[in-house]
Design a protein around this motif. Structure first.
Motif, PDB file in Angstrom:
ATOM      1  N   THR A  73      10.363  -9.236  18.816  1.00 37.00           N
ATOM      2  CA  THR A  73       9.370  -9.002  19.857  1.00 37.00           C
ATOM      3  C   THR A  73       9.785  -9.743  21.127  1.00 37.00           C
ATOM      4  OG1 THR A  73       7.754  -8.912  18.086  1.00 37.00           O
ATOM      5  CG2 THR A  73       6.905  -9.032  20.312  1.00 37.00           C
TER       6      THR A  73
ATOM      7  N   TYR B  18      -4.131  -1.741  19.162  1.00 40.31           N
ATOM      8  CA  TYR B  18      -3.708  -3.144  19.096  1.00 40.31           C
ATOM      9  C   TYR B  18      -4.875  -4.069  19.364  1.00 40.31           C
ATOM     10  CZ  TYR B  18      -1.236  -7.482  19.857  1.00 40.31           C
ATOM     11  OH  TYR B  18      -0.808  -8.784  19.751  1.00 40.31           O
ATOM     12  N   GLY B  22      -5.781  -6.302  16.467  1.00 37.40           N
ATOM     13  CA  GLY B  22      -5.355  -7.628  16.904  1.00 37.40           C
ATOM     14  C   GLY B  22      -6.532  -8.575  16.989  1.00 37.40           C
ATOM     15  N   TRP B  56      -0.349  -8.004   9.120  1.00 35.03           N
ATOM     16  CA  TRP B  56      -0.117  -8.569  10.454  1.00 35.03           C
ATOM     17  C   TRP B  56       1.102  -7.973  11.144  1.00 35.03           C
ATOM     18  CZ3 TRP B  56       4.019 -11.275  12.485  1.00 35.03           C
ATOM     19  CH2 TRP B  56       4.988 -11.676  11.570  1.00 35.03           C
ATOM     20  N   GLU B  57       2.133  -7.636  10.336  1.00 42.45           N
ATOM     21  CA  GLU B  57       3.316  -7.046  10.963  1.00 42.45           C
ATOM     22  C   GLU B  57       2.997  -5.702  11.588  1.00 42.45           C
ATOM     23  OE1 GLU B  57       6.251  -7.883   7.578  1.00 42.45           O
ATOM     24  OE2 GLU B  57       7.275  -6.830   9.195  1.00 42.45           O
ATOM     25  N   ASN B  60       1.437  -6.172  14.840  1.00 44.21           N
ATOM     26  CA  ASN B  60       2.416  -6.500  15.866  1.00 44.21           C
ATOM     27  C   ASN B  60       3.167  -5.262  16.362  1.00 44.21           C
ATOM     28  OD1 ASN B  60       3.636  -8.764  17.320  1.00 44.21           O
ATOM     29  ND2 ASN B  60       5.500  -8.050  16.319  1.00 44.21           N
ATOM     30  N   LEU B  96       2.607 -15.624  20.173  1.00 44.79           N
ATOM     31  CA  LEU B  96       2.841 -14.685  19.068  1.00 44.79           C
ATOM     32  C   LEU B  96       3.719 -15.328  18.004  1.00 44.79           C
ATOM     33  CD1 LEU B  96       3.575 -11.247  20.766  1.00 44.79           C
ATOM     34  CD2 LEU B  96       1.764 -11.727  19.144  1.00 44.79           C
ATOM     35  N   GLY B 100       3.128 -15.531  14.054  1.00 37.10           N
ATOM     36  CA  GLY B 100       4.064 -14.956  13.086  1.00 37.10           C
ATOM     37  C   GLY B 100       4.595 -16.023  12.146  1.00 37.10           C
TER      38      GLY B 100
END
Ligand code: HDD
Ligand code: HEM
Ligand code: HEM
Lengths: 449, 336
Positions: A73, B18, B22, B56-57, B60, B96, B100
């Motif tokens: 990302t 998102y 999110g 969660w991926e 993203n 982020l 992650g």
């Protein structure tokens, strides 16, 4: 308007992020295939060891994927933040594979989530294995698409520039550019090769330090065999990459080989040094080999650096990058071949400390070859960002805060790198193979061999 | 409908996706951290494990889809936004990364570090705040052209009330969306204690949300009258959105139909989000950039749309499978 400082820091930041991301990305492409094969062999042979192998690799894999997503990302956003002029141009011509890549990510992420959280939810192991197929496909295809973008940067086509204006854009022609076949296959196969050797390293390391359990022996044999297959494929496709370069990017090959003058019967130069007159010293010269690498024939003429203007010649240090990659590639073919023959013939030598030690090195070395290969490909393209069309210095941002961001991201990568190592080693130490094998056998009532 | 509109609609829809999923993720991490501080941690950690870790991926990727897609459809945005947003977006990337790596190191690996959980919770509030700045900037007045390159003026940005109104809205929205979803999810799982707690949070954040949303409209009137006019001409969308909001709150208050309450909430936000988006038309960045002068060439547009349709056909069944296994599967949800 070019801002020298921003150009410099943008380059360093791009190099740092990509160098870091590529470690995780390579594993993300290669490891799911290894897991898939191991689980399949396990089901077919009804051997609990291979299933456990798949399980334990998966656990580590999740962590590398997560860091890969984070760094990916970052690079995805940084491309627009650091190279806005390039992305504006590239957006018009090569956005298609980038866009398709996001679907590959989606596909991979969705099925990885499902796969991870359903280990014991299926009665039928094969159904569970099936879930891994889209993960492996998604991972490999993200590599395919991103590498297509990169190959476009090396041999752009599929558009016309008339007075600085783009016309006749053909996205498919841009995707299927001359660099694409060799680059995509080389990248994907080297990712498989690297994953195999990294996993072999782990098995060899366990055999060397602590455990003599047959589990590790099986793991080592399994990964070395795959490593042998993929390293041979790597060398073959690498040879085709050389032929591609000779035809479409001769300046990169010439710089990598210190081939200053155009002539035939060219020798391949390994290692060595350049003195102040650009004379080559202490090198190993393999007669005719460069001509063969470039055009199949020992007598073929290879274009030298004399054909290019001074300011379009890439840095000459890429020679060492090329040599590092090729030496490691050849070395690992030999190593895994010896191991394979050794197992068939029952040589004691392959169980010696020395040989296991070399096997431990195979993983880190392949990763080094990946890094060297990418640096060769990217530095060898300089001063161009889009070969022949846009220079790197014209592409960079004019923003003055890149140096600050560089420090910020370096801090981030250091933390992520250390975190990965710490968490992984803790995870496997707390959960030794012997213990887990025992637990699983009790669970299954000890029916499995 | 022309290609420009199709392109931006696709992107806006994914951005909406998102924002919804999110928000659930961001808010949950904040509530988790908060419950750590007030020593109620066991209530939420379980839900984060069961629902958030597997998805969660995917969350993203929605973001990645948006920023890759916008470069594809509107390449000129790379020049304007790419040059100016270096610092805010880089900070977003770091946040982020905190999130992650929390999943990587804490929930998948060896876990149990309290500081990490707090940091993760904090990032849940800072991330929407830092990303929402982009929306404020798109209203114009913060980017000036110097020697042909765009420059962001931080001082005017941070002294402008609109900026802070948007930041507040993003934070309250995250907390409200997340709490409403988790009320439903905990209720599905039959976890009465968590349901009670999350319902309380949802009701608590409902009214700040509406206040800040109204505040933005007032601020916008002063900052960008043109946009304000267009917003007002779509008043019915916002009115409908408000009615749905009242219904959601009513369900929550009455402790019933949590599922419908959440669906109404999604529609409520969709109306407001698309109302805002439509009134923004045709500008991508006031007053420098419109949909039309930033659009890609025809061939690329067509191929992106074809790729999108093919990709979408692949995506929908897979997403359905994911949701079926992790969201609508009673056994999994309740931890059996
Ligand atoms: C495990 C890693 C690895 C190994 C052992 C090798 N390579 Fe490689 N090589 C890569 C990993 C790699 C790479 C990372 O995948 C690169 C960087 C960019 C690319 O297209 O692939 C690459 C690039 C690359 C290029 C430049 C292509 C371009 O810029 O377009 C050439 C000519 C070769 N390789 C040739 C070889 C040869 C003759 C090898 C002999 C064994 C070899 N490689 C082994
Ligand atoms: C796929 C894996 C890739 C890796 C590992 C990689 C690696 C690198 C490296 C090491 C450099 C530094 C070269 C130098 O010192 O000058 C570089 C340069 C660059 N790469 Fe790539 N690259 C990859 C693909 C791409 C792709 C797909 C893009 C764009 C879409 C890209 C954009 C750039 C840019 C803008 C530069 C210029 C920076 C510079 O010249 O220093 N790269 N890359
Ligand atoms: C050969 C080089 C590369 C390979 C093999 C590769 C592969 C991968 C893989 C396997 C992932 C994890 C995806 C997932 O599980 O969701 C990933 C993440 C990512 N990569 Fe790379 N990548 C490479 C280079 C690059 C470059 C140069 C870029 C920049 C354009 C990039 C952009 C991304 C992005 C944006 C993500 C995050 C996706 C997500 O959120 O899921 N990658 N990459």
């Amino acid at each position: 308007m070019i801002n020298e400082e921003s150009v410099f820091y943008s380059r360093v930041l791009t190099e740092t992020t990509l160098t870091f991301h590529i470690i995780y990305a390579t594993l993300g492409v290669g490891v799911p295939l290894m897991i898939m094969i191991a689980q399949w062999v396990g089901i077919k042979k009804n051997d609990e060891h291979y299933i456990l192998l798949a399980r334990r690799w998966t656990r580590g894999f999740v962590i590398t994927v997560a860091v890969g997503v984070v760094t990916g990302t970052a690079i995805g956003l940084q491309l627009s933040l650091l190279w806005p002029n390039f992305m504006e141009l590239a957006g018009h011509i090569i956005a298609l594979p980038l866009f398709m890549e996001t679907f590959a990510f989606f596909f991979e992420a969705i099925f990885l989530g499902i796969y991870l959280y359903t280990w014991d939810r299926f009665e039928n192991q094969k159904k569970h294995l099936l879930l891994l197929v889209p993960v492996a496909i998604g991972g490999s295809f993200s590599a395919v698409f991103i590498t297509i973008v990169n190959s476009f940067m090396n041999s752009p086509q599929g558009f016309d520039l008339v007075d600085g204006k783009l016309t006749n854009v053909n996205p498919l022609l841009a995707m299927f550019n001359p660099a694409m076949p060799t680059k995509v296959t080389h990248v994907v196969v080297t990712a498989y090769m690297t994953a195999a050797f990294v996993l072999a390293s782990i098995a060899a390391f366990r055999m060397l330090t602590s455990s003599k359990h047959v589990y590790h022996k099986k793991a080592l044999f399994f990964t070395m065999k795959l490593g042998l297959i993929f390293s041979i494929a790597t060398a073959v496709i690498g040879d085709f990459s050389g032929k591609f370069l000779a035809e479409y990017q001769p300046e990169k090959l010439a710089a990598a080989e210190w081939h200053f003058e155009t002539h035939g019967e060219a020798p391949l130069i390994m290692w060595g040094m350049l003195d102040e007159n650009n004379d080559i010293k202490y090198a190993i010269q393999i007669p005719f080999a460069l001509s063969i690498l470039a055009h199949w024939l020992p007598g073929a003429v290879v274009t030298g650096l004399d054909q290019f203007p001074e300011d379009e010649i890439p840095p000459l240090y890429i020679h060492y990058l090329f040599d590092t990659m090729v030496t490691i590639g050849m070395g690992l073919v030999v190593l895994s071949l010896i191991y394979w023959i050794g197992v068939k013939r029952g040589w004691a030598f392959i169980h010696s400390k020395l040989f296991l030690g070399l096997s431990v090195l195979s993983g880190p070395l392949s990763m080094l070859a990946i890094e060297a290969g990418w640096w060769l490909a990217e530095v060898g393209r300089q001063p161009w960002i889009l070969r022949g069309i846009m220079r790197t210095s014209e592409a960079a941002t004019t923003n003055n805060q890149v140096d600050l961001m560089l420090m910020l991201f370096c801090g981030l990568y250091i933390i992520l790198g250390i975190g990965t190592i710490v968490v992984m080693s803790r995870m496997f130490k707390r959960n030794p193979v012997e213990q887990e094998l025992k637990d699983r056998e009790m669970e299954k009532g000890g029916v499995q061999k | 409908m022309n290609l420009e509109i199709i392109g931006i609609s696709v992107l806006w829809t994914f951005l909406f996706g998102y924002i919804m999923i999110g928000s659930i993720d961001f808010g949950a991490s904040f509530f988790n951290a908060y419950s750590l501080i007030v020593e109620k941690q066991h209530i939420l950690t379980n839900i984060i494990q069961r629902y958030l870790s597997p998805v969660w991926e995917v969350t993203n990727v929605f973001l990645v889809f948006f920023f890759v897609g916008i470069i594809g459809f509107f390449p000129k945005t790379a020049f304007y936004y790419g040059t100016t947003l270096l610092v805010p977006i880089s900070i977003g990337v770091i946040l982020l990364a905190v999130r992650g790596s929390y999943y990587a190191f804490e929930t998948y690996g060896a876990r149990g570090h309290k500081g990490y959980a707090l940091l993760y919770g904090l990032s849940g509030l800072l991330l929407p705040a830092s990303l929402s700045i982009v929306l404020t900037i798109s209203e114009g007045g913060f980017i000036t052209m110097e020697n042909g390159t765009p420059v962001l003026n931080y001082w005017t940005l941070f002294t402008e009330p609109l900026t802070w109104a948007v930041v507040l809205l993003s934070v309250t929205a995250v907390l409200y969306i997340s709490a409403t979803f988790l009320t439903w999810y905990a209720n599905q799982a039959g976890d009465t204690e968590a349901t009670r707690l999350m319902r309380k949070y949802a009701l608590l954040w409902a009214f700040p949300l509406i206040f800040t949303a109204a505040g933005i409209i007032v601020e916008l009137r002063g900052h960008n009258p043109d946009h304000y006019e267009k917003l007002m001409s779509l008043w019915w969308m916002f009115a409908l959105s408000f009615i749905l909001f009242l219904l959601t709150v009513w369900f929550l208050w009455k402790k019933r139909n949590y599922g419908s309450a959440f669906i109404l909430l999604v529609i409520q936000f969709a109306l407001a989000f698309f109302g805002y988006g439509i009134s923004h038309y045709p500008y991508l960045l006031y007053p420098h950039l419109t949909l039309y002068d930033s659009f890609t060439n025809h061939a690329m547009a067509i191929s992106l749309i074809v790729a999108f349709i093919l990709g979408f056909c692949l995506l929908v069944p897979s997403l359905y499978l994911l949701l079926k296994l992790f969201l609508f599967n009673k056994q999994y949800v309740s931890g059996k």
